[in-house]
Design an enzyme around this catalytic site. Structure first.
Site, mmCIF file in Angstrom:
data_model
loop_
_atom_site.group_PDB
_atom_site.id
_atom_site.type_symbol
_atom_site.label_atom_id
_atom_site.label_comp_id
_atom_site.label_asym_id
_atom_site.label_seq_id
_atom_site.Cartn_x
_atom_site.Cartn_y
_atom_site.Cartn_z
ATOM 1 N N GLY A 165 3.107 -1.711 7.880
ATOM 2 C CA GLY A 165 1.752 -1.256 8.132
ATOM 3 C C GLY A 165 1.744 0.247 8.316
ATOM 4 O O GLY A 165 2.724 0.927 8.006
ATOM 5 N N SER A 166 0.639 0.794 8.818
ATOM 6 C CA SER A 166 0.542 2.245 8.928
ATOM 7 C C SER A 166 1.377 2.804 10.068
ATOM 8 O O SER A 166 1.792 3.955 10.030
ATOM 9 C CB SER A 166 -0.921 2.654 9.114
ATOM 10 O OG SER A 166 -1.415 2.177 10.349
ATOM 11 N N THR A 224 6.711 -1.438 11.161
ATOM 12 C CA THR A 224 7.319 -2.263 10.124
ATOM 13 C C THR A 224 7.904 -3.510 10.772
ATOM 14 O O THR A 224 8.217 -3.520 11.965
ATOM 15 C CB THR A 224 8.439 -1.522 9.384
ATOM 16 O OG1 THR A 224 9.467 -1.156 10.315
ATOM 17 C CG2 THR A 224 7.925 -0.274 8.688
ATOM 18 N N VAL A 225 8.037 -4.553 9.986
ATOM 19 C CA VAL A 225 8.695 -5.776 10.458
ATOM 20 C C VAL A 225 9.885 -6.050 9.552
ATOM 21 O O VAL A 225 9.761 -6.050 8.325
ATOM 22 C CB VAL A 225 7.739 -6.975 10.451
ATOM 23 C CG1 VAL A 225 8.464 -8.250 10.878
ATOM 24 C CG2 VAL A 225 6.568 -6.715 11.392
ATOM 25 N N ASP A 267 -7.569 -11.760 18.765
ATOM 26 C CA ASP A 267 -7.459 -11.612 17.311
ATOM 27 C C ASP A 267 -6.915 -12.889 16.680
ATOM 28 O O ASP A 267 -5.996 -12.856 15.855
ATOM 29 C CB ASP A 267 -6.574 -10.418 16.953
ATOM 30 C CG ASP A 267 -6.799 -9.930 15.517
ATOM 31 O OD1 ASP A 267 -7.858 -10.258 14.931
ATOM 32 O OD2 ASP A 267 -5.931 -9.219 14.986
#
Length: 336
Positions: free
Chosen positions: A12-13, A16-17, A132
Site C-alpha cells: 500500500g502507500s 507492505t505485507v 472497517d
C-alpha cells in the site's frame, strides 16, 4: 521472535505485507511493515491486536523494529513490523470471487456466524469496535475458518471520547456517513453489507451504478437509503439483513442477538475442505473513486492501507473529500 522475511504479497502507500518464516519453529507468518515515521496506524493496530485472543480474530505474533532499505533507496530506514498469523486462503472477498462471484447460502451462514462470534468477542469482552468490517478484512484461516483482520481503524469504545470516523464508504452506517459517531452498532451495519458482498460477489452499491463514494454517503446518511437486497435471498436471510441494516443505530440487533437469529441457527455447520487451488497472486482491488476499468482479480488478501481510508467527515453535514477516497477502501499495486 527471530524471523526471515520472504516475498512481498501486498503493498500500500505506507505499508507492505510480506510472508515470513519463524526461524525457531518454521511457522509461516505475515509481517506488515511501515517506515517508523509513517507507522502511527500500524502501531495502533498492533496495540489493539496484541490484546485480543480469539479463534475468530487473526492472531498476534509480536512486533519488531528493524533496519530496512529506505523507500527512496538512499540508505537504511527504521521499520516498524507487525507480526501476525498467516491466513493461506486469502480474504472472504477472494473466496466469493473464486466461487463464481458469489457464495451459496450454507457457506454464507458459516462465515457470517464466525464473523459475528469475532465481533461478539471484541464488542462485549474487549470494548472495541472494528470500524472497517468488510469481506476484504476477513481472512480465511488454515482450517477454513473466518477471522477478523486489519484493526487499523479500530477503536476502544468510550462514550466520552470522540474520534474522527474512518472506514470504507460502501460499508458505512448512516450515523458514520453523517460523521456523527462510530461504534459497535456501525459494525453491525457493515456485517449486513458484508453478507450482501458474499451473496453477490461485489460490494454494496456497485450494482446500482453509484461509483462516487460521496454520493453513496449522502444517500445513506441523508436520504435514508439502504443497499439493495439480492432477490435470490431467502425470507430468513432478508429478515436477518433487516436487523443489521436498521437506519437507527439503537434499533440494530447486537452480535449476540444476531447469533440467535433463525438464519444462522437452522443451517448445519458446513465443513470447507477446499477453498482455493492456489495461493492468491494479486493484491489489486477495483477502485471506485478512480475511473479504472474493473480488474479480473478480486481484492485480495492482506490490506495495509491505513491513510487511504476515509478520513474525517465533518459533523456539519458536509463531507471532507480526500482525493484518495475509494469505494472499497483499497489502494494496491499488483505483486506477482
Amino acid at each position: 521472535m527471530n524471523w526471515t522475511r520472504g516475498k512481498i504479497v501486498g503493498r500500500g502507500s505506507t505499508a507492505t505485507v510480506s510472508a515470513a518464516t519463524c526461524q525457531e519453529s518454521g511457522e509461516t507468518i505475515a509481517v506488515k511493515s511501515a517506515e517508523f515515521h509513517r507507522s502511527e496506524f500500524l502501531q495502533r493496530e498492533a496495540e489493539i491486536l496484541s490484546s485480543l485472543n480469539s479463534p475468530h480474530v487473526i492472531g498476534y505474533r509480536g512486533c519488531a523494529i528493524t533496519k530496512e532499505p529506505s523507500s527512496n533507496n538512499d540508505g537504511e530506514a527504521t521499520t516498524y513490523n507487525l507480526l501476525m498469523e498467516y491466513a493461506p486462503y486469502g480474504t472472504l472477498a477472494d473466496v466469493a470471487s473464486k466461487n463464481g462471484g458469489f457464495l451459496e447460502e450454507a457457506r454464507v451462514v458459516k462465515y457470517t456466524r464466525q464473523l459475528l462470534l469475532g465481533l461478539e468477542y471484541i464488542h462485549n469482552s474487549m470494548g472495541i469496535a472494528h470500524c472497517d468490517v468488510k469481506g476484504s478484512n476477513v481472512l480465511i484461516g488454515e482450517n477454513g475458518e473466518a477471522k477478523i483482520a486489519d484493526f487499523g481503524c479500530a477503536k476502544r469504545v468510550e462514550p466520552e471520547r470522540t474520534e474522527p470516523v474512518r472506514g470504507t464508504p460502501a460499508f458505512m452506517a448512516p450515523e458514520v456517513a453523517r460523521g456523527e459517531r462510530q461504534g459497535r452498532e456501525s459494525d453491525i451495519w457493515a456485517v449486513g453489507c458484508t453478507v450482501i458482498e458474499m451473496v453477490t460477489g461485489s460490494t454494496p452499491w456497485s450494482g446500482a451504478g453509484w461509483n462516487d463514494p460521496v454520493s453513496v454517503l449522502y444517500r445513506v446518511g441523508y436520504l435514508g437509503e439502504s443497499p439493495e437486497l439480492p432477490c435470490s435471498l431467502t425470507e430468513q436471510a432478508k429478515d436477518f439483513l433487516g436487523k443489521c441494516l436498521k437506519k437507527e443505530a439503537k434499533e440494530r440487533w447486537t452480535a449476540s442477538q444476531l447469533l440467535n437469529h433463525p438464519f444462522l441457527i437452522t443451517k448445519p455447520e458446513m465443513m470447507v475442505t477446499s477453498l482455493v487451488t492456489n495461493s492468491p497472486t494479486s493484491v489489486t482491488d477495483q477502485m471506485f473513486w478512480r475511473s479504472v476499468e474493473e480488474s479480473e482479480d478480486r481484492p485480495s488478501w492482506w490490506e495495509c492501507h491505513e491513510d487511504e481510508r476515509i478520513g474525517v467527515l465533518s459533523c456539519s453535514g458536509q463531507f471532507v473529500v480526500d482525493s484518495t477516497w475509494d469505494m472499497d477502501g483499497a489502494d494496491w499495486i499488483t505483486v506477482r
